[in-house]
Design a protein around this motif. Structure first.
Motif, PDB file in Angstrom:
ATOM      1  N   HIS A 216     -48.640 118.980  30.680  1.00  0.00           N
ATOM      2  CA  HIS A 216     -49.731 119.781  30.125  1.00  0.00           C
ATOM      3  C   HIS A 216     -51.028 119.523  30.871  1.00  0.00           C
ATOM      4  O   HIS A 216     -51.730 120.438  31.277  1.00  0.00           O
ATOM      5  CB  HIS A 216     -49.914 119.462  28.645  1.00  0.00           C
ATOM      6  CG  HIS A 216     -51.032 120.223  28.017  1.00  0.00           C
ATOM      7  ND1 HIS A 216     -52.282 119.681  27.887  1.00  0.00           N
ATOM      8  CD2 HIS A 216     -51.089 121.474  27.526  1.00  0.00           C
ATOM      9  CE1 HIS A 216     -53.076 120.581  27.317  1.00  0.00           C
ATOM     10  NE2 HIS A 216     -52.369 121.682  27.089  1.00  0.00           N
ATOM     11  N   GLN A 308     -51.295 114.136  24.113  1.00  0.00           N
ATOM     12  CA  GLN A 308     -50.590 115.332  24.578  1.00  0.00           C
ATOM     13  C   GLN A 308     -49.089 115.118  24.551  1.00  0.00           C
ATOM     14  O   GLN A 308     -48.326 116.038  24.251  1.00  0.00           O
ATOM     15  CB  GLN A 308     -51.034 115.704  26.000  1.00  0.00           C
ATOM     16  CG  GLN A 308     -52.514 115.981  26.157  1.00  0.00           C
ATOM     17  CD  GLN A 308     -52.969 117.204  25.389  1.00  0.00           C
ATOM     18  OE1 GLN A 308     -52.185 117.850  24.690  1.00  0.00           O
ATOM     19  NE2 GLN A 308     -54.254 117.514  25.492  1.00  0.00           N
ATOM     20  N   ARG A 311     -47.900 115.554  21.026  1.00  0.00           N
ATOM     21  CA  ARG A 311     -47.960 116.961  20.625  1.00  0.00           C
ATOM     22  C   ARG A 311     -46.883 117.779  21.302  1.00  0.00           C
ATOM     23  O   ARG A 311     -46.426 118.785  20.756  1.00  0.00           O
ATOM     24  CB  ARG A 311     -49.336 117.529  20.956  1.00  0.00           C
ATOM     25  CG  ARG A 311     -50.386 116.895  20.089  1.00  0.00           C
ATOM     26  CD  ARG A 311     -51.665 117.602  20.207  1.00  0.00           C
ATOM     27  NE  ARG A 311     -51.588 118.945  19.677  1.00  0.00           N
ATOM     28  CZ  ARG A 311     -52.656 119.592  19.252  1.00  0.00           C
ATOM     29  NH1 ARG A 311     -53.827 119.018  19.275  1.00  0.00           N
ATOM     30  NH2 ARG A 311     -52.543 120.813  18.799  1.00  0.00           N
ATOM     31  N   ASN A 318     -51.434 117.221  14.793  1.00  0.00           N
ATOM     32  CA  ASN A 318     -52.747 117.124  15.412  1.00  0.00           C
ATOM     33  C   ASN A 318     -53.511 115.964  14.791  1.00  0.00           C
ATOM     34  O   ASN A 318     -53.174 115.485  13.713  1.00  0.00           O
ATOM     35  CB  ASN A 318     -53.520 118.430  15.289  1.00  0.00           C
ATOM     36  CG  ASN A 318     -53.909 118.720  13.869  1.00  0.00           C
ATOM     37  OD1 ASN A 318     -54.729 118.015  13.283  1.00  0.00           O
ATOM     38  ND2 ASN A 318     -53.316 119.748  13.278  1.00  0.00           N
TER      39      ASN A 318
ATOM     40  N   ILE B  58     -52.295 126.442  23.058  1.00  0.00           N
ATOM     41  CA  ILE B  58     -51.586 125.728  21.986  1.00  0.00           C
ATOM     42  C   ILE B  58     -52.119 124.303  21.843  1.00  0.00           C
ATOM     43  O   ILE B  58     -52.443 123.846  20.749  1.00  0.00           O
ATOM     44  CB  ILE B  58     -50.055 125.735  22.218  1.00  0.00           C
ATOM     45  CG1 ILE B  58     -49.516 127.157  22.019  1.00  0.00           C
ATOM     46  CG2 ILE B  58     -49.376 124.769  21.251  1.00  0.00           C
ATOM     47  CD1 ILE B  58     -48.028 127.299  22.126  1.00  0.00           C
ATOM     48  N   ASN B  59     -52.210 123.620  22.973  1.00  0.00           N
ATOM     49  CA  ASN B  59     -52.643 122.218  22.916  1.00  0.00           C
ATOM     50  C   ASN B  59     -54.151 122.075  22.917  1.00  0.00           C
ATOM     51  O   ASN B  59     -54.803 122.207  23.940  1.00  0.00           O
ATOM     52  CB  ASN B  59     -52.087 121.473  24.114  1.00  0.00           C
ATOM     53  CG  ASN B  59     -50.850 120.716  23.731  1.00  0.00           C
ATOM     54  OD1 ASN B  59     -50.927 119.630  23.172  1.00  0.00           O
ATOM     55  ND2 ASN B  59     -49.717 121.331  23.989  1.00  0.00           N
ATOM     56  N   MET B  63     -57.174 121.192  15.386  1.00  0.00           N
ATOM     57  CA  MET B  63     -56.172 122.195  15.025  1.00  0.00           C
ATOM     58  C   MET B  63     -55.485 122.733  16.285  1.00  0.00           C
ATOM     59  O   MET B  63     -56.131 123.110  17.250  1.00  0.00           O
ATOM     60  CB  MET B  63     -56.868 123.346  14.279  1.00  0.00           C
ATOM     61  CG  MET B  63     -55.890 124.358  13.729  1.00  0.00           C
ATOM     62  SD  MET B  63     -56.781 125.781  13.042  1.00  0.00           S
ATOM     63  CE  MET B  63     -57.576 125.014  11.632  1.00  0.00           C
ATOM     64  N   SER B  64     -54.169 122.750  16.230  1.00  0.00           N
ATOM     65  CA  SER B  64     -53.439 123.243  17.404  1.00  0.00           C
ATOM     66  C   SER B  64     -53.355 124.767  17.352  1.00  0.00           C
ATOM     67  O   SER B  64     -53.607 125.383  16.310  1.00  0.00           O
ATOM     68  CB  SER B  64     -52.040 122.652  17.431  1.00  0.00           C
ATOM     69  OG  SER B  64     -51.215 123.306  16.499  1.00  0.00           O
ATOM     70  N   GLY B  65     -52.998 125.360  18.498  1.00  0.00           N
ATOM     71  CA  GLY B  65     -52.880 126.822  18.582  1.00  0.00           C
ATOM     72  C   GLY B  65     -51.858 127.364  17.600  1.00  0.00           C
ATOM     73  O   GLY B  65     -52.047 128.444  17.025  1.00  0.00           O
ATOM     74  N   LEU B  66     -50.775 126.602  17.395  1.00  0.00           N
ATOM     75  CA  LEU B  66     -49.735 127.065  16.479  1.00  0.00           C
ATOM     76  C   LEU B  66     -50.231 127.080  15.036  1.00  0.00           C
ATOM     77  O   LEU B  66     -49.920 127.987  14.260  1.00  0.00           O
ATOM     78  CB  LEU B  66     -48.486 126.175  16.600  1.00  0.00           C
ATOM     79  CG  LEU B  66     -47.731 126.294  17.917  1.00  0.00           C
ATOM     80  CD1 LEU B  66     -46.575 125.292  17.977  1.00  0.00           C
ATOM     81  CD2 LEU B  66     -47.198 127.714  18.123  1.00  0.00           C
ATOM     82  N   GLU B  67     -51.032 126.095  14.717  1.00  0.00           N
ATOM     83  CA  GLU B  67     -51.611 126.036  13.368  1.00  0.00           C
ATOM     84  C   GLU B  67     -52.567 127.203  13.140  1.00  0.00           C
ATOM     85  O   GLU B  67     -52.583 127.811  12.068  1.00  0.00           O
ATOM     86  CB  GLU B  67     -52.375 124.718  13.221  1.00  0.00           C
ATOM     87  CG  GLU B  67     -51.870 123.869  12.092  1.00  0.00           C
ATOM     88  CD  GLU B  67     -52.584 122.533  12.082  1.00  0.00           C
ATOM     89  OE1 GLU B  67     -53.286 122.249  11.106  1.00  0.00           O
ATOM     90  OE2 GLU B  67     -52.447 121.810  13.100  1.00  0.00           O
TER      91      GLU B  67
END
Lengths: 455, 124
Positions: A216, A308, A311, A318, B58-59, B63-67
């Motif tokens: 990432h 990362q 995740r 998160n 997303i990362n 808050m993540s992109g998916l959330e």
């Protein structure tokens, strides 16, 4: 005519003594049997003398026999052990022979000297007895010595046998010990290899966790490098177009954009470079060399990689990260790969702890992981660098607190942790850097690891 | 067309502005930028009346992109906003997670802006 009792007795005793002394010395066995036959012959002769009453004739046979024996003993070297006995009897035999010869050949002379001869005979007997006693004594002494020698020999043989036996036992023991030593050395080698393998797999396990984070982290700068360079090419075309149209001002503005883009490309290129270097630093063989290292940058890099990485595995996860770096630390001398591993490990643990708690608590819980660095100076002027890694996760139960630094201890489900992370971290900090790794925790509330490194 | 780009990388803003400079100049597309999921939700709550297309990383920290995707889809806005995920994680797992949460499209980084532009023009 009297019977030849005395010559018979002399012959038998002489022969017996000779046989006995031969037995003692162990020499000339052929003489021994000859002497035994001589004894039988003497017995037969004596018996014949009694039966035939032939004393006058047999008297000479006795003399011949005795003289023969004496001659044998005195001339044959193998018979030297009998010399003493012969010497004892010799004067008597000489006197008797002379007396007998004189009596029968020169009776006149015999009569005149018979008294002298009788005295001589007496002396010869005394001599014989004295010699006899002496010989007996010597023989007894020789016998004693022989027995002593035999005993010694026997003792020597026993000792030799025992020695041989002992040597065999010693050889057996030595072989056994050598075998044991070799077996132990082999298992030591195997253990060392296993240890190296375990350390390697721990390193690889944490590298695996890193890979996703690295992917990432590297795609993001690459995204910028690719797109800013492509867009710059487009901008160049546009700039040329504007110049062709004589639109100088617009061309300058575009040139300014291109310049900015190029500096962005270089910035993100460097970023990717740093990430790859960090990864290499983690995976390559540890040189163990201490070098001036920016602890803040190291902590920042590994916190982000760890986050990362987690995740990448768990999309829903998160946490809020907080970093508080003391800029006055500067560079301190550490083995960067080693400290990087410790940090990565502690961050991974922190994220694991908050993630576990999140699973239990749900949405109301705000996972937080923070890293703080601080320069500490003691009143004595010593400067320490302190790194505090905090998380508000599950905490460590009191009952396992004294085990967490032990190798192979893990609270993670089987297959998820090697149980070597904290133990290796502890070794790196305390043995490798002369520092301190301590922990403060409250179950279900927080965990705080503190690294102190001397400058 | 109003497009909200959600990414924690600050350079994303200037990249989009340059890549879409013609579209921006012509007024064809209007871009807004948010550096986190929380910021994006705030923007959406204010600009609800405008039809918004959302491009989200997303990362991101927090808050993540998916959330964010999940929350947007839970709001049941009318009309439902078009949400496209942009991520460095192009793996199947990530893709299916995004799709399950109701993502309308999925692109991986490094971004191919020609493809992105095509997709955006088709939507418009």
């Amino acid at each position: 005519m009297a019977l030849s009792v005395l010559p018979f007795a002399i012959t038998v005793v002489l022969l017996r003594r000779l046989v006995k002394s031969l037995e003692l010395s162990g020499e000339a066995p052929e003489w021994k049997s000859l002497f035994k036959k001589g004894m039988i012959a003497a017995g037969v002769l004596f018996a014949l003398e009694i039966v035939l009453k032939a004393g006058n004739f047999t008297m000479w046979l006795w003399h011949i026999g005795i003289l023969l024996i004496m001659w044998l003993v005195l001339t044959k070297p193998e018979m030297k052990s009998g010399k003493m006995i012969v010497t004892a009897v010799l004067p008597y035999e000489a006197v008797t022979l002379f007396s007998d010869l004189a009596e029968h050949i020169l009776p006149g002379v015999y009569k005149s000297v018979s008294a002298v001869l009788e005295i001589a005979q007496l002396f010869a007997v005394v001599w014989a007895i004295a010699m006899w006693i002496n010989a007996n004594k010597q023989q007894k002494k020789a016998e004693l010595e022989r027995q002593e020698r035999l005993r010694e020999e026997q003792l020597y043989r026993i000792t030799e046998a025992q020695k041989a036996e002992l040597e065999i036992i010693v050889a057996e023991r030595t072989a056994e010990l050598t075998q044991q030593k070799e077996a132990l050395e082999k298992s030591l080698e195997e253990l060392k290899a296993a240890q190296a393998q375990l350390i390697h797999s721990e390193k690889m396990a944490s590298l695996g966790e890193l890979t996703a984070g690295i992917a990432h982290e590297i795609q993001n700068p690459l995204n910028f490098v690719n797109n800013f360079s492509q867009v710059s090419v487009e901008l160049m075309d546009e700039m040329q177009m504007e110049l062709d149209n004589g639109n100088k001002e617009e061309a300058f503005a575009i040139a300014e954009d291109i310049k900015q883009n190029l500096s962005k490309i270089s910035h993100h290129g460097n970023r990717a470079d740093a990430i790859v270097k960090g990864m290499l630093m983690h995976s390559r063989k540890n040189t163990g060399q201490k070098e001036p290292t920016d602890i803040n940058a190291l902590a920042d890099e590994y916190l982000r990689l760890s986050y990362q990485g987690l995740r990448a595995k768990d999309k829903s996860f998160n946490a809020s990260l907080s970093m508080d770096f003391d800029k006055t630390i500067g560079k301190i001398s550490v083995v960067p790969q080693d400290i990087g591993r410790v940090l990565l490990n502690l961050f991974n643990n922190a994220f694991y702890a908050v993630n576990e708690k999140k699973k239990l608590m749900g949405d109301d819980y705000k996972p937080t992981v923070s890293v703080t660095t601080k320069r500490l100076s003691s009143p004595l002027g010593e400067v320490d660098t302190q790194i505090v890694i905090y998380d508000n996760g599950t905490g460590i139960p009191q009952k396992v607190m004294d085990k967490i630094f032990q190798p192979f201890f893990t609270t993670k489900p089987s297959g998820q942790g090697t149980g070597l992370g904290l133990s290796l971290s502890y070794d790196i900090i305390s043995k490798g850097h002369n520092g301190k790794l301590s922990v403060n925790t409250k179950e279900n509330e927080f965990t705080e690891f503190t690294i102190e490194l001397p400058s | 067309m109003k497009i909200l780009v959600v990414d924690d990388e600050p350079d994303v803003k200037s990249l989009f502005e340059q890549r879409f400079r013609k579209e921006i100049r012509s007024g064809e597309m209007i871009f807004a930028f948010a550096s986190s999921g929380e910021e994006a939700l705030e923007y959406i709550s204010i600009n609800m009346h405008n039809s918004v297309l959302i491009l989200s990383d997303i990362n991101m920290p927090g808050m993540s992109g998916l959330e964010l995707l999940k929350k947007i889809k839970q709001q049941h806005l009318k009309p439902p906003p078009f949400v496209m995920m942009l991520t460095a994680y192009g793996d199947a797992e990530n893709y299916s997670a995004a799709m399950q949460l109701g993502a309308d499209d999925f692109l991986t980084k490094p971004l191919d802006f020609i493809v992105l532009k095509d997709k955006l023009k088709k939507i418009a």
